[in-house]
Design a protein around this motif. Sequence first.
Motif, mmCIF file in Angstrom:
data_model
loop_
_atom_site.group_PDB
_atom_site.id
_atom_site.type_symbol
_atom_site.label_atom_id
_atom_site.label_comp_id
_atom_site.label_asym_id
_atom_site.label_seq_id
_atom_site.Cartn_x
_atom_site.Cartn_y
_atom_site.Cartn_z
ATOM 1 N N PRO A 2 -2.826 -34.023 8.995
ATOM 2 C CA PRO A 2 -1.814 -32.969 9.137
ATOM 3 C C PRO A 2 -2.192 -31.643 8.490
ATOM 4 C CG PRO A 2 -1.118 -34.610 7.530
ATOM 5 C CD PRO A 2 -2.329 -35.166 8.197
ATOM 6 N N ASP A 3 -3.202 -31.638 7.630
ATOM 7 C CA ASP A 3 -3.634 -30.379 7.027
ATOM 8 C C ASP A 3 -4.390 -29.504 8.019
ATOM 9 O OD1 ASP A 3 -2.545 -31.134 4.617
ATOM 10 O OD2 ASP A 3 -4.422 -31.915 3.804
ATOM 11 N N GLY A 20 12.858 -41.026 22.488
ATOM 12 C CA GLY A 20 12.358 -40.874 21.127
ATOM 13 C C GLY A 20 11.279 -39.811 21.046
ATOM 14 N N ARG A 21 10.540 -39.839 19.942
ATOM 15 C CA ARG A 21 9.460 -38.870 19.719
ATOM 16 C C ARG A 21 8.287 -39.551 19.032
ATOM 17 N NH1 ARG A 21 13.324 -37.561 16.013
ATOM 18 N NH2 ARG A 21 12.810 -37.993 13.833
ATOM 19 N N ILE A 22 7.175 -38.886 19.053
ATOM 20 C CA ILE A 22 5.978 -39.372 18.373
ATOM 21 C C ILE A 22 6.108 -39.030 16.885
ATOM 22 C CG2 ILE A 22 3.475 -39.161 18.190
ATOM 23 C CD1 ILE A 22 3.443 -38.383 21.144
ATOM 24 N N PRO A 23 6.009 -40.016 15.999
ATOM 25 C CA PRO A 23 6.100 -39.734 14.562
ATOM 26 C C PRO A 23 5.059 -38.701 14.134
ATOM 27 C CG PRO A 23 6.215 -42.090 14.960
ATOM 28 C CD PRO A 23 5.844 -41.450 16.269
ATOM 29 N N GLY A 24 5.496 -37.713 13.382
ATOM 30 C CA GLY A 24 4.598 -36.664 12.920
ATOM 31 C C GLY A 24 4.603 -35.423 13.788
ATOM 32 N N ILE A 81 5.694 -24.586 12.244
ATOM 33 C CA ILE A 81 4.443 -24.726 12.988
ATOM 34 C C ILE A 81 3.445 -23.709 12.457
ATOM 35 C CG2 ILE A 81 3.369 -24.528 15.260
ATOM 36 C CD1 ILE A 81 6.111 -25.345 16.446
ATOM 37 N N ASP A 82 2.396 -24.206 11.817
ATOM 38 C CA ASP A 82 1.386 -23.368 11.182
ATOM 39 C C ASP A 82 0.285 -23.050 12.195
ATOM 40 O OD1 ASP A 82 -0.556 -22.171 9.652
ATOM 41 O OD2 ASP A 82 -0.511 -23.650 8.042
#
Length: 460
Positions: free
Chosen positions: A332-333, A360-364, A403-404
């Motif tokens: 995630p970095d 649902g959604r994808i975790p992360g 959102i980076d």
Amino acid sequence: MKKRNLILLLSMALTMAMIFSGCSTKNEEKKEADEAKTATVKTITTEELKENYKSEDWKVVDTRINDAYNGWTLEGVSRGGHIEGAVDFSANWLKVEKEKKDEILDEALKTKGIDTEKNIVLYDANGKDAKAVADYLSEKGYKNLYVYDVKEWAADESLPMAKYENYKAIVPASIVKEVIDGKKPESFENSGAIKIVEASWGEEDTSYAKGHVPTSFHVNTDWVEPPPAWMLANDEALAELAKKLGLKKDDTVIVTGEATMAAYRVALVMRYIGVEDVRVLNGGNAAWTSAGYELETTSNKPEPSDDFGGTIPGNPDLIDTIAEAKEGLENPDKFVLVDNRTWDEHIGKESGYSYHDKKGRIPGSIFGYAGKGDSTTLDYYRNIDDTMRNAYEISEMWKEAGIDTSKHLSFMCGSGWRAAEVLTYANAMGLEDVSLYSDGWIGWSNDASNPVETGEPKKQ
């Protein structure tokens, strides 16, 4: 008898005098109202604008078509783009007929900070757009309105103008028209073969035959994502499609269509195949007709070719597999999976698709906005005329969502349509470290072994 007739005549004369007096009064009142409205719209000089355009009490507004704001050099302006710090509110938006139009435009005014307390400078390059928006704002109670010819600002190289780094990725109708007419307009000077493609679902009689941009040939979206799964076709099938369409690596392809989302989906697949210069008509067929051009119904056919001129796929990093998405989520970095579905899809309230019931959604993954309605909408990324929304507003929306953009962004939706459009906008904004997780939620949730989350995500 004479006396009665005299009285009757005097009465009639008095009545007519009162009627004419009333009409005159109403005409004078209307004239005064019109003059008052006109009086609120003044012309501002370049020197005055230079002194005030950065002030918080002033708001500079570009009223031209969206493409001119983005960076295209149109209508005789010597430099493309917009006055630095200006927002956009196109006169073209006022012509659109759409449900909740007033509500959408009011929201745009609010988002852009175009409020009644500020001095509003409306600029154009044709002497018409600024006046149209000024009239609209006057009717809404705006008083301190100014109009300006941006050609004067653009002619002075010392005055700052801004444009999107890769604005050429989405093309205005006027430029497409020049291309069709055999000209080589801005950014097409060195192009080889230029091909116009109409992308839509179904065979020609479904949409294409009803009207398309002249010279364009039809591409059925089923050819790039075959049913019943409607997932991206494998590389072998895409290579065969490239032969069928006569695509070559060094072609310049402009994709159009009635449904802009379909155009962006097909355009991205062509980029993945390896066509080096693929663009999309900003606003689709509606932009073409709005510019005053006619659609044609002639059936144009591509010339097949076995020589693509390169390896297929020529741009494999543009599309992520499930395995690559999983690998990215473990870092995630450096990686962000942006979920471009509706909020109700993201939290698992609905699937978004009639042919797919898993929710649902994808975790992360991070909610990255899409539409306010169903899975066919992209309100958060489009103007009312379906052109690309202001890039600075998109950037701010992403920032607020966490959102980076310094990280790699992998966009996803249900199967790739919405995310392909958002990715192209990111490219237009100058972001290149981006990709599409093409299988999206449908591909992920079809495998029961993949983890799923529902409910509102926890705040980071």
